[in-house]
Design a protein around this motif. Structure first.
Motif: not given
Ligand SMILES: Nc1ncnc2c1ncn2[C@@H]1O[C@H](COP(=O)(O)OP(=O)(O)OP(=O)(O)O)[C@@H](O)[C@H]1O
Ligand SMILES: [Mg+2]
Lengths: 688, 380
Positions: A581, A583-591, A595
């Motif tokens: 989870f 990793a995905v949100s980092q790839s989506l550039k979310q702080p 998340t």
């Protein structure tokens, strides 16, 4: 040199993102919280335990003027030994120890014209004082005999193992070690045996009312450990309820005869005060803890093994000894050490029903509250830490093995109906259930009658807490506030801390260190923690001194005291979440906090509720740590139970104890309703 | 053999895109250690813009590790990664430009499909209706237009996979990373999704790296395959190239089926295999060098071989294994006995020529199809 990082082959230094910095910063902050509220106080306590106060007469000198000018210099040590006022090897005392200066002059009279002077050649240590003021220079100070009688020698501070020597050379004190170990061992054997039977019934039989029994078995968690002691006093104490009931049924003569015959005349009404009472009360309050662990162990046992044994027509007892018991061994060992730890560190049961039977936890209380001997309290605390640490370590090691078993999880076992066996189990569970509910019923009964055993009419007088010692209804309000604050702040802190260690990137040392810190509170007995807080926070030099004697210190102490179990609950829930989870949100550039708020917290809500309810219930029932820390403004319900019982107001103590029970029970029910509602509402996405 | 046919018929992917396209991702001297264990050793690789690259290799060879290094999720111990001309070696994932799909999909269970897809679009000051339109467009693209309001748990595995894919491409990343995206699905769905993913990738033109341990997947989907083994790259090339000319014995063994037999170099272009002298490319190898002779079963010619032809000899048919559309037969006979060669024969051929166990047939190993590896290669 700047380009070194660019050359292939050179080690890469990962650049940290804003998230990484924020997460590390937060984790360090929570780690610091644990250091300040746990490690430093413990350190302060350890230091205190090796602090020694001793007179230093060798540094004190007198001169006397009987009208013919100053006579020869007299050394206080030499003179004191000549006179038998003190001896060289016995100068250790407490910080309040004083020796009158006049004792060095047997023919002293405060009416004489004789003048005295005194000086302290080492003015930093010990020396003397007059009217409570220490003299801190090394010049002669002159007194008339009228003033000289107000001069006292005071002890100086040094460090050493003197307190420990004093402890171990005092049989009245160190016999408590033996007492504590005995009580803990006996209670452990009894509780684990009873809990195993109960768990066996719940997991291996098809008896009826399993749900109800499970609920009843959890009841002791909702009350302070003082309460079973109070019930036992009513049941078997000076005005034994059991005796009264028997007398009412059989007649006084017959009962007296019966007792004489049964117990060979040794039955005294105070018999329950002492080891027997402590063991029964300890079994009561440790039962649910043991049950939960053993039930987990039995539930994960491999059904295939069991069914294979059945298929081989192994008789039931044989299956029990060769399959069931070995399968549950880690659970049993773990339960044993948990119970042992709970009992040896418990303060409530022995305080109420221990009588003259001393145990370590109560010794700490007596040394500190009774005798104001903080050094000795610290020594007993250190002594108590040792068995607690050992039990904790063994439990952690065993739990790890159990977890390994869990991950290799097999087919869960489905018991088949077997009428005689199911009935036997039902009978057994009913007995245990009656014991548990009986304890509560007795307390409730005692709370609502006028005056046991003389006036049995109904009355709510015992709820008039405001006219009694202990803090009154305000104490009850304080407890609820403490529970709420602890639940809210504690859950936030614990869950965030667990999240940061579980889901943070890199920073291995920091995360390992944090895990260690988070495990520490479980190893520290409540009494020890509370005392350590006195030493640390009551020190005027401490910038945090301001929170001493406030609600804040109670909240901090309770959060820290119950940190570990909450942390482990949070970690378990977080481990069940997909590690990608983040990793995905980092790839989506979310702080990370987005998340955390939108996914982690909603998905973990059941665990978060579990943690807050755990913290609330424990804040309501805990006595051991807070008993040292409450102030008149922040008296607590659980402490009120203790103090009212101490003052002889046993019925009001029972009434207050039951108030705690009803509060916790209500909160528990609310919690299960909320959890159920939540699971229904989120069924769509929880469905698998 | 369906794989081979696939490749042979799809001419468009035979030629490396490399020749014309420019490098998008450049990896130089990359190594990754876990403690003392070297998971990746000195990896050099270039991936071109718009290309579909598969990392293929046995379990534990370091495919995922390399992918995570590219993503910045587990940064390499040493070495350099350049994306679109920028050195990203030390950057955290959030500062790189990629979308990723994991084997588990990692869909947020408490958010609807639409919310999952919108996750990376929100928080970027984009107007709400724009986001909604983009989500609808993406869901339409993967054929889930009417599923937006459902939760992930209510979808099938294949549908979840597509949601994960559309979430990853929602922000139009320059690089799409897929870690075994199909391995959790059952065989039918998997084959179907292969084509869908490939078509989607071509439509978007996004540079894509996919990790797989399934050679069929790699052969059918990739522009180029990176074959990895024990932390190193064994060979990089288009599927047909990898299949036809495996650079190492490992690749030859790992991809497709290959006959291996021990032989000796007799001279330039001459190899002895049992009782047969073969003509083939021996490269720089000296006479007397023990070698491994490799040839694919389907490359062994059994049809219309005239005696006296180059590399032709007579063999006896041993065990015949029926594999659906063809037979794979063991070849025995005094000249090559013990070599354990197997040849594929179509049903048609077998019927036409009345081939059966024990029959003697002339066979031929075409010289262009024979690969020679130094003997030690197979053991290494
Ligand atoms: N965090 C780690 N710590 C230690 N060793 C690791 C770690 N992650 C991977 N490895 C090791 O590195 C090697 C490569 O792992 P990697 O996950 O890249 O393999 P893979 O090619 O993706 O395999 P699979 O097909 O099984 O997914 C393995 O031997 C693995 O055990
Ligand atoms: Mg992998």
């Amino acid at each position: 040199m700047a380009s070194v990082a660019q050359i292939p082959g050179a080690a890469i230094r990962p650049k940290l993102s804003r998230d990484d910095w924020a997460m590390r910063g937060l984790m360090v902050a929570i780690g610091l919280y644990l250091i300040i509220t746990l490690a430093l106080p413990l350190y302060a306590m350890m230091s205190k335990s090796i602090e020694i106060y001793a007179f230093q007469p060798a540094n004190v000198e007198f001169q006397v003027d009987e009208g013919q000018g100053w006579g020869p210099t007299i050394n206080a040590l030499t003179r004191g030994e000549e006179l038998g006022v003190l001896t060289r090897d016995d100068l250790v005392t407490t910080s309040d120890g004083r020796i009158q200066a006049t004792r060095f002059f047997p023919d002293f009279s405060f009416l004489s014209e004789t003048r005295y002077r005194i000086r302290n050649t080492e003015p930093t240590d010990g020396g003397f004082m007059i009217r409570g003021l220490q003299v801190t220079h090394d010049d002669w100070v002159e007194y008339s005999s009228g003033d000289f009688r107000r001069v006292t020698l005071r002890p100086g501070l040094s460090t050493g193992l003197g307190n420990y020597l004093a402890y171990f050379s005092n049989p009245a004190l160190f016999s408590s070690i033996f007492n504590s170990l005995t009580i803990a061992l006996i209670s452990t054997v009894v509780t684990v045996t009873l809990a195993f039977g109960f768990a066996y019934a719940l997991t291996r039989s098809q008896m009826r009312f399993k749900g109800a029994f499970k609920t009843i078995a959890m009841v002791p968690i909702l009350v302070p450990s003082l309460l079973p002691g109070i019930a036992l006093i009513y049941l078997f104490g000076k005005q034994s309820l059991v005796l009264k009931v028997l007398e009412w049924m059989l007649g006084e003569e017959a009962v007296a005869g019966l007792w004489q015959g049964l117990i060979n005349g040794t039955y005294g009404p105070t018999e329950i005060y002492g080891p027997i009472g402590i063991v029964i009360a300890s079994v009561f309050f440790t039962f649910p803890h043991a049950l939960l662990i053993i039930m987990t162990a039995l539930a994960i046992a491999d059904a295939r093994l069991y069914e294979a044994a059945v298929a081989l027509r192994a008789p039931r007892p044989r299956i029990f000894w060769t399959v069931t018991l070995p399968g549950a061994r880690y659970g049993l060992i773990s339960a044993a050490f948990v119970v042992f730890n709970l009992v040896i560190t418990d303060f409530g049961a022995p305080k109420v029903i221990g009588g003259q039977f001393n145990v370590l936890a109560v010794d700490i209380y007596k040394q500190v509250i009774g005798q104001q001997n903080f050094q000795m309290g610290a020594v007993v605390s250190v002594v108590l830490l040792i068995p607690a640490l050992i039990a904790f370590t063994v439990d952690r090691m065993v739990q790890r093995k159990q977890v390994a078993l869990l991950s290799a999880r097999a087919v869960p076992y489905e018991p088949k109906p077997n009428r005689p066996f199911d009935r036997l189990m039902l009978a057994y569970c009913s007995l245990v259930g009656v014991f548990i509910l009986g304890i509560l019923a007795v307390c409730q009964y005692a709370a609502v009658i006028k005056f046991w055993p003389y006036d049995l009419s109904f009355s709510l007088n015992n709820y008039n807490f405001d006219v009694m010692d202990g803090g009154g209804w305000a104490a009850y309000g304080n407890s609820i506030r403490l529970g709420l604050y602890t639940a809210v702040f504690g859950t936030g802190l614990v869950f965030l801390g667990a999240y940061l260690t579980e889901k943070g990137r890199g920073f291995t040392y920091g995360r390992t260190g944090f895990q260690f810190l988070a495990m520490m509170p479980m190893a520290i007995p409540g009494m020890v923690l509370g005392l350590a807080y006195i030493f640390f926070f009551n020190n005027p030099a401490n910038p945090l001194n301001g929170i001493y004697a406030t609600m804040a210190i109670l909240v901090v102490c309770t959060v820290t005291h119950f940190y570990t179990v909450s942390h482990l609950t949070a970690v378990t829930a977080l481990k069940q979440m997909d590690p990608e989870f983040e990793a995905v949100s980092q790839s989506l550039k979310q702080p990370f906090y987005r998340t955390f708020g939108r996914v982690t917290v909603p998905v973990c809500t059941p665990a978060i509720l579990d943690i807050s309810i755990y913290l609330f219930v424990n804040a309501m029932t805990t006595v051991s740590a807070v008993v040292f820390l409450y102030s008149p403004d922040t008296a607590l319900a659980s402490v009120a139970v203790l103090n009212m019982d101490d003052a002889g107001d046993v019925a009001p103590a029972a009434a207050m104890g039951m108030m705690i029970f009803y509060t916790n029970a209500t909160v528990r029910i609310l919690h299960s309703l909320v959890t159920r509602g939540l699971l229904t509402r989120t069924q769509a996405w929880r469905m698998r | 053999m369906s794989i081979v046919q696939d490749i042979v018929t799809e001419d468009s992917r035979g030629e490396p895109v490399a020749a014309v396209a420019k490098t998008y991702l450049r990896i130089e001297g990359l190594s990754k250690m876990f403690g003392d264990f070297t998971a990746l050793r000195n990896i050099d690789l270039e991936i071109y813009e718009g290309e579909f690259v598969c990392f293929l290799g046995p379990s534990g060879c370091g495919k995922t590790t390399l992918l995570r290094a590219i993503a910045g999720l587990d940064i390499q111990s040493s070495g350099r990664i350049e994306q679109a001309g920028q050195d990203i070696s030390a950057l955290p994932p959030a500062e790189r430009d990629f979308g990723i799909v994991f084997q588990s999909y990692a869909l947020f269970p408490n958010l609807t499909v639409a919310k999952n897809v919108a996750y990376g679009l929100e928080n970027r000051k984009a107007p709400r209706d724009k986001i909604r339109a983009r989500v609808a467009e993406l869901l339409d693209l993967v054929g889930l237009a009417d599923q937006g309001a459902k939760y992930p748990a209510q979808l099938s595995g294949g549908q979840q996979q597509r949601v994960a894919l559309s979430r990853a491409i929602a922000t139009s990343p320059g690089l799409l990373l897929l870690d075994e995206p199909l391995s959790a699905l059952d065989a039918k769905v998997r084959v179907h999704l292969r084509h869908e993913i490939r078509a989607l990738q071509q439509r978007l033109g996004v540079t894509t790296v996919m990790v797989t341990h399934d050679q069929e997947e790699a052969l059918t989907m990739a522009d180029r395959i990176v074959v990895m083994n024990q932390g190193v790259i064994e060979q990089v090339g288009p599927p047909l190239e990898i299949y036809r000319n495996p650079a190492t014995a490992f690749v030859a063994d790992f991809i497709g089926t290959m006959n291996f037999a021990a032989g000796t170099v007799e001279g330039p272009g001459q190899v002895r295999l049992g009782g047969v002298g073969l003509v083939c490319d021996t490269g720089e190898l000296d006479a007397g060098t023990p070698v491994t002779v490799a040839i694919r079963p389907e490359d062994i010619d059994v049809q219309d071989v005239a005696s006296g032809e180059e590399n032709a000899f007579e063999a006896e048919i041993g065990d015949m294994e029926f594999l659906g559309s063809f037979f794979r037969a063991e070849l025995t006979g005094e000249v090559i006995d013990g070599a354990g060669l197997r040849a594929d024969m179509s049903i048609n051929l077998v019927r036409r020529k009345g081939l059966k166990e024990g029959a003697r047939v002339p066979v031929k190993l075409p010289r262009q199809r024979i690969r020679i590896y130094p003997e030690s290669a197979l053991r290494g």
